[in-house]
Write an enzyme that holds these catalytic residues in place. Structure first.
Site, PDB file in Angstrom:
ATOM      1  CB  CYS A  23      -0.900   0.003   1.230  1.00 32.52           C
ATOM      2  SG  CYS A  23      -2.124   1.350   1.232  1.00 32.52           S
ATOM      3  CB  CYS A  49      -1.738   0.350   8.445  1.00 28.88           C
ATOM      4  SG  CYS A  49      -2.245  -0.930   7.292  1.00 28.88           S
ATOM      5  CB  CYS A  98      -4.434  -4.055   7.862  1.00 26.66           C
ATOM      6  SG  CYS A  98      -4.338  -3.548   6.196  1.00 26.66           S
TER       7      CYS A  98
HETATM    8  N1  SAH Z   1      -6.781   1.483   2.547  1.00 27.46           N
HETATM    9  C1  SAH Z   1      -8.152   1.302   2.929  1.00 27.46           C
HETATM   10  C2  SAH Z   1      -8.573  -0.119   3.189  1.00 27.46           C
HETATM   11  C3  SAH Z   1      -7.619  -1.060   3.883  1.00 27.46           C
HETATM   12  S1  SAH Z   1      -7.414  -0.993   5.611  1.00 27.46           S
HETATM   13  C4  SAH Z   1      -8.467   2.167   4.127  1.00 27.46           C
HETATM   14  O1  SAH Z   1      -7.560   2.736   4.696  1.00 27.46           O
HETATM   15  O2  SAH Z   1      -9.624   2.299   4.467  1.00 27.46           O
HETATM   16  C5  SAH Z   1      -8.977  -1.333   6.335  1.00 27.46           C
HETATM   17  C6  SAH Z   1      -9.168  -0.664   7.681  1.00 27.46           C
HETATM   18  O3  SAH Z   1      -8.283  -1.214   8.664  1.00 27.46           O
HETATM   19  C7  SAH Z   1      -8.874   0.824   7.642  1.00 27.46           C
HETATM   20  O4  SAH Z   1      -9.859   1.531   8.353  1.00 27.46           O
HETATM   21  C8  SAH Z   1      -7.534   0.893   8.358  1.00 27.46           C
HETATM   22  O5  SAH Z   1      -7.288   2.159   8.873  1.00 27.46           O
HETATM   23  C9  SAH Z   1      -7.697  -0.166   9.416  1.00 27.46           C
HETATM   24  N2  SAH Z   1      -6.461  -0.622  10.055  1.00 27.46           N
HETATM   25  C10 SAH Z   1      -5.224  -0.707   9.565  1.00 27.46           C
HETATM   26  N3  SAH Z   1      -4.351  -1.164  10.489  1.00 27.46           N
HETATM   27  C11 SAH Z   1      -5.071  -1.373  11.599  1.00 27.46           C
HETATM   28  C12 SAH Z   1      -4.752  -1.843  12.923  1.00 27.46           C
HETATM   29  N4  SAH Z   1      -3.513  -2.171  13.243  1.00 27.46           N
HETATM   30  N5  SAH Z   1      -5.757  -1.932  13.808  1.00 27.46           N
HETATM   31  C13 SAH Z   1      -7.045  -1.604  13.485  1.00 27.46           C
HETATM   32  N6  SAH Z   1      -7.401  -1.167  12.276  1.00 27.46           N
HETATM   33  C14 SAH Z   1      -6.430  -1.041  11.345  1.00 27.46           C
END
Ligand code: SAH
Length: 447
Positions: A199, A206, A440
């Site tokens: 990404c 993330c 994720c």
């Molecule tokens: N790029 C897109 C979709 C992928 S991530 C987006 O950002 O919406 C899907 C969701 O998981 C997003 O809301 C992201 O912020 C969240 N996410 C990523 N890492 C995370 C973590 N460690 N704990 C909780 N949510 C997380």
């Protein structure tokens, strides 16, 4: 204060670029100093507000890895695949039914074979030539090779939640690793799919963002995650085994684009995949558009485009902070489109489609979970209208003890209650698969 627009914000990249190109170095240096001064002023404001609540304000910092920076000193954003990467071979799922027929014609076969092959893939979830007894025996392997190149190879499968959650790690044709997560709930089966290898959005909390973007996934690579999951269900891979009636009895009903990648940065292929999900079988999977959720960090022009597509899919915005001060650090793309612009785009999605949108909010201890932020979020959402949005907080999938830890239960309750009291429907999202690196990109990162 919190509703600063790009033009008012001295630290916005446009404003910074503008000043550098038009003014002398001395003036630019002064502007930089002013920007830094304003920045620390804003920080003091946020810390003061936390203090008033008897809380602290933790700032987002990358731990155990270095966040890639762009030449302007801000976190790097990647909107394009890395140079010289190739896309996977074309697969039947990349093509519409007429395109499949044309391809078969090229291979010297009648058009009706396209339908037969589509049934095998989209309804029987198979690409095994042995099972395709309706096709001429001597041409089966050749056809399968031409129409069904291998896209996803299973590397790892982890099962949890009493067999109701399965996490898959897939290797793609070029060695890229992507994940999908299958979750069975009463009355529905949800698959969380990936849309990019890596990404480019570089969000510091993330796991996927840490290695940057390799490439966009093809429409068929996105779809094959669903077909493979359906096959696993048909083979009894979820708890309780195969339900009576075989593969038609239970299959993936809901899709969330919440795996690896930013779906709206891979707009065209994601939309092809969405079309194929909702196309009637055997052209596609015959799923309901309402059960497909596209989640984004907030690419405003793409959100507006999505609103015009005339497909009733569900839209989710990963907001994670209502104030630009924090969101600038938490969601690097906030340097392009501010929190208010992203919320406006979400509201526009609702206005255009009539579909209620979701706001995702990962609750991170002492970082974005303060009561004043719940109030500010409610205020900003209510300022645009009522009944158009619901908020989906999710406890951060944590690395215990780091600055990235999920909020305490009482703080989580307080945050949610404040939103509900302000009239915003709010539901805490469950965290499936925590013990299998459900967050994720964690699984791919560990490989
Ligand atoms: N790029 C897109 C979709 C992928 S991530 C987006 O950002 O919406 C899907 C969701 O998981 C997003 O809301 C992201 O912020 C969240 N996410 C990523 N890492 C995370 C973590 N460690 N704990 C909780 N949510 C997380």
């Amino acid at each position: 204060m919190e509703t600063m627009t790009t033009s008012e914000n001295p630290t916005a990249p446009d404003a910074a670029e503008h000043s550098r190109s038009r003014t002398s170095e001395a003036v630019a240096a002064r502007a930089d100093r002013t920007a830094k001064h304003d920045e620390s002023d804003k920080r003091r404001m946020s810390e003061r507000r936390a203090e008033q609540e008897g809380r602290t304000q933790v700032r987002p910092t990358a731990e155990g890895w270095t966040q890639a920076m762009a030449p302007d000193g801000r976190p790097k954003l990647e909107f394009k695949s890395k140079p010289r990467v190739s896309q996977p071979p074309v697969h039947l799922a990349d093509l519409s039914l007429p395109e499949r027929q044309a391809k078969l014609k090229e291979l010297g076969l009648p058009a009706f074979r396209a339908k037969q092959l589509s049934v095998h893939y989209f309804q029987h979830y198979t690409t095994d030539p042995e099972t395709m007894s309706d096709l001429p025996k001597e041409r089966r392997s050749e056809l399968v090779e031409a129409m069904f190149p291998t896209l996803l190879t299973e590397v790892k499968r982890l099962t949890t939640d009493n067999g109701d959650t399965i996490k898959f790690l897939w290797r793609l044709f070029d060695g890229s690793l992507v994940e999908s997560v299958l979750m069975r709930y009463p009355g529905r089966v949800t698959l969380c799919v990936s849309s990019q290898c890596g990404c480019g959005m570089n969000c510091p909390f993330c796991a996927t963002g840490q290695a940057g973007l390799t490439r966009n996934m093809s429409a068929a690579e996105i779809l094959d995650q669903i077909v493979q999951a359906n096959r696993v269900i048909a083979e009894g891979g979820l708890k309780g085994g195969r339900r009576d009636g075989g593969h038609d009895a239970e299959r993936v009903t809901n899709i969330v684009f919440m795996g690896m990648g930013e779906p709206l940065a891979n707009y065209k292929r994601v939309m092809t995949a969405v079309h194929r999900m909702i196309d009637d079988a055997p052209e596609g999977l015959g799923m309901s558009a309402r059960n497909i959720t596209v989640s984004t960090v907030g690419l405003v022009p793409a959100i507006n485009k999505l609103a015009e597509e005339n497909i009733p899919i569900t839209f989710a915005l990963s907001l994670h902070a209502p104030d630009d001060e924090l969101r600038d650090e938490l969601i690097p793309v906030n340097s392009r489109w501010k929190a208010d612009e992203a919320i406006d785009a979400a509201y526009n999605y609702y206005r255009t489609t009539g579909r209620r949108v979701s706001i995702e909010y990962a609750l991170i201890k002492d970082m974005n979970d303060h009561a004043w932020r719940a109030d500010l979020l409610a205020k900003k959402l209510n300022a645009r209208g009522r009944g158009w949005v619901h908020v989906n907080p999710i406890p951060l999938n944590p690395t215990p003890g780091s600055v990235w830890t999920s909020s305490e239960p009482d703080v989580t309750d307080e945050f949610i209650n404040r939103l509900i009291d302000a009239g915003i429907p709010t539901t805490l999202r469950d965290t499936r698969g925590k013990e299998i690196d459900g967050a994720c990109g964690q699984l791919a990162a560990a490989e």
